[in-house]
Write an enzyme that holds these catalytic residues in place. Structure first.
Site, PDB file in Angstrom:
ATOM      1  N   ASN A 118      25.987   2.515 -70.527  1.00 52.68           N
ATOM      2  CA  ASN A 118      25.743   2.551 -69.092  1.00 52.68           C
ATOM      3  C   ASN A 118      26.673   3.583 -68.460  1.00 52.68           C
ATOM      4  OD1 ASN A 118      28.322   1.164 -68.479  1.00 52.68           O
ATOM      5  ND2 ASN A 118      27.297  -0.578 -69.450  1.00 52.68           N
TER       6      ASN A 118
ATOM      7  N   ASP B 186      24.085  -4.866 -72.041  1.00 50.82           N
ATOM      8  CA  ASP B 186      23.471  -6.194 -72.173  1.00 50.82           C
ATOM      9  C   ASP B 186      22.690  -6.363 -73.466  1.00 50.82           C
ATOM     10  OD1 ASP B 186      24.435  -7.124 -69.721  1.00 50.82           O
ATOM     11  OD2 ASP B 186      22.787  -6.173 -68.630  1.00 50.82           O
TER      12      ASP B 186
ATOM     13  N   LYS C  63      12.247  -1.561 -87.322  1.00 50.87           N
ATOM     14  CA  LYS C  63      11.337  -1.766 -86.203  1.00 50.87           C
ATOM     15  C   LYS C  63      11.322  -0.599 -85.224  1.00 50.87           C
ATOM     16  CE  LYS C  63      11.439  -6.802 -86.399  1.00 50.87           C
ATOM     17  NZ  LYS C  63      11.559  -8.051 -85.631  1.00 50.87           N
TER      18      LYS C  63
ATOM     19  N   PHE D  26      33.237  -9.584 -62.884  1.00 50.05           N
ATOM     20  CA  PHE D  26      32.620  -8.607 -61.984  1.00 50.05           C
ATOM     21  C   PHE D  26      31.109  -8.780 -62.029  1.00 50.05           C
ATOM     22  CE2 PHE D  26      36.656  -6.858 -61.505  1.00 50.05           C
ATOM     23  CZ  PHE D  26      36.637  -5.773 -60.636  1.00 50.05           C
TER      24      PHE D  26
ATOM     25  N   LYS E  19      26.424 -16.639 -60.886  1.00 53.62           N
ATOM     26  CA  LYS E  19      27.263 -16.239 -62.011  1.00 53.62           C
ATOM     27  C   LYS E  19      28.576 -17.013 -62.003  1.00 53.62           C
ATOM     28  CE  LYS E  19      28.608 -12.010 -64.451  1.00 53.62           C
ATOM     29  NZ  LYS E  19      28.557 -10.536 -64.433  1.00 53.62           N
TER      30      LYS E  19
ATOM     31  N   LYS F 120      29.111 -19.180 -65.374  1.00 55.11           N
ATOM     32  CA  LYS F 120      30.122 -18.680 -66.315  1.00 55.11           C
ATOM     33  C   LYS F 120      31.428 -19.472 -66.237  1.00 55.11           C
ATOM     34  CE  LYS F 120      27.375 -15.025 -66.986  1.00 55.11           C
ATOM     35  NZ  LYS F 120      26.638 -14.722 -68.207  1.00 55.11           N
TER      36      LYS F 120
END
Length: 398
Positions: A209, A278, A288, A323, A337, A341
């Site tokens: 990212n 992720d 694959k 975050f 979240k 979490k």
């Protein structure tokens, strides 16, 4: 960061004395009141006028200078100083201080100081490794002096090895570590994750990212300067390792998971600022991957949920901060979240807001806890880090 601080800069007889001018300039740019004390030998390498021009203060080389602005010069300046740094520190000066010898303005002032004292040795590598010099430095460490390890490389004498004075920018970081902030986090162990992770598709390609790591690095540096013992677990970034921080470099989400979880129990505060990828290619992805002209399809699987694991295994008294980066429904998603979490606080931002998100030097975040929603507004990432840590410390003290 050094506004209102008085810094003594000692300069001794070493060819590296020329670097001290750059350090003086950097300290002044941090708004410190810099007073330079030079030995007579140092004056053979650089003119005192240079330092007077840079600092706006008289550069003192003579213990009996009648024009010195302080009463009983070495004692009064020693009382006033918030920090002293000798850079470069010659073997001669180190030996004098270790023996309690005060025969010039620099050594008399340093022996009268009760503030933190930093020494940056600079000399021939054979002198530096001499057992007498090493014993002198060890003695000074026992008496509370901080020795900044010299760099290694090609020396002015033609030898190669340890003995180079570090660059002024690194010496500035050492000064900031000691003097920039009150030590309200002293004794705490803090772990920060930062940067992106990379998940390999094949030997050429990977999933990642746009995280630059700047926010996590700012948090690590701020906590370190406030006295915490900081471990920074970082993905691959273009940022230099921060001075004074224990650095652990990782590549994949699994690497980061293992690095964090094996250290988690030792930490008082954990801040997961890393933007972990992720998804990763499935273990059988090589079978694959389907390629055709202009197209490639890959079987993916979820990466390890580091924050969820930490929340489920959080020990008593440990503070966990995560975050949350969103493009919509930021507060709603941050609240979900927070509960899912099992964390104490979420730092949420909408990456579409101007000034927020990856790569830039500013951020716009909202702090979310069970009993709080607090918008910080547009700030530099350093300022954002300071306010995040302020809130963490307030909530730990409740």
């Amino acid at each position: 960061m050094l506004t209102g601080k008085t810094i003594i800069l000692g300069v001794t007889g070493s060819i590296a004395a020329y670097k001290a001018a750059s350090l003086a300039s950097l300290l002044v740019k941090q708004h410190a009141d810099v007073h330079v004390l030079m030995t007579q030998n140092a004056c053979q390498f650089i003119n005192p006028v240079t330092f007077e021009t840079l600092t706006g203060n008289k550069c003192i080389c003579d213990t009996f200078d009648r024009n010195f602005e302080f009463h009983v010069g070495h004692v009064s300046l020693g009382k006033k100083a918030d920090l002293a740094i000798i850079a470069p520190a010659s073997a001669n000066c180190i030996g004098k201080l270790a023996g309690g010898i005060a025969d010039d303005m620099l050594t008399t002032t340093i022996l009268a100081c009760r503030c933190p004292i930093l020494l940056s040795p600079a000399m021939n590598t054979r002198m530096y490794t001499n057992s007498i010099v090493q014993e002198n430095m060890e003695k000074l460490r026992r008496h509370g002096y901080t020795i900044i390890e010299p760099a290694s490389g090609y020396l002015a004498c033609g030898d190669t090895g340890a003995g180079k004075m570090p660059e002024p920018e690194l010496l500035l970081q050492a000064v900031l570590k000691e003097a920039a902030f009150e030590k309200d986090m002293e004794g705490l162990h803090v772990l920060v994750t930062a940067g992106p992770t990379q998940e390999s598709i094949d030997p050429v390609r990977y999933i990642t990212n746009h995280s630059s790591g700047k926010m996590g690095y700012a948090l690590a540096v701020n906590a370190m300067r406030r006295g915490a013992q900081v471990t920074l677990v970082s993905g691959q970034t273009a940022l230099a390792a921060p001075y004074g921080v224990d650095m652990v470099t990782v590549v994949s989400a699994r690497d980061m998971f293992e690095a964090v979880t094996e250290r988690a129990d030792e930490q008082d505060i954990i801040i997961k600022a890393a933007a972990v990828a992720d998804y990763r290619p499935a273990k059988v992805a090589s079978d694959k991957i389907k390629k055709s002209e202009g197209e490639m399809s890959i079987a993916l699987e979820r990466t390890d949920d580091i924050l969820k694991y930490l929340g489920e295994h959080k020990r008593e008294g440990q503070f966990l901060c995560g975050f949350c980066m969103e493009t919509k429904d930021m507060l709603e998603n941050a609240g979900k979240k927070l509960k899912a979490k099992h964390v104490d606080m979420i730092v949420a931002n909408n990456v579409k807001v101007a000034g927020a998100g990856f790569a830039g030097n500013t951020n716009v975040v909202t702090l979310v806890a069970e009993d709080m929603t607090k918008e910080l507004g547009l700030l530099s990432k350093d300022e954002t880090a300071a306010q995040i840590l302020d809130e963490i410390m307030r909530r730990r003290d409740k």
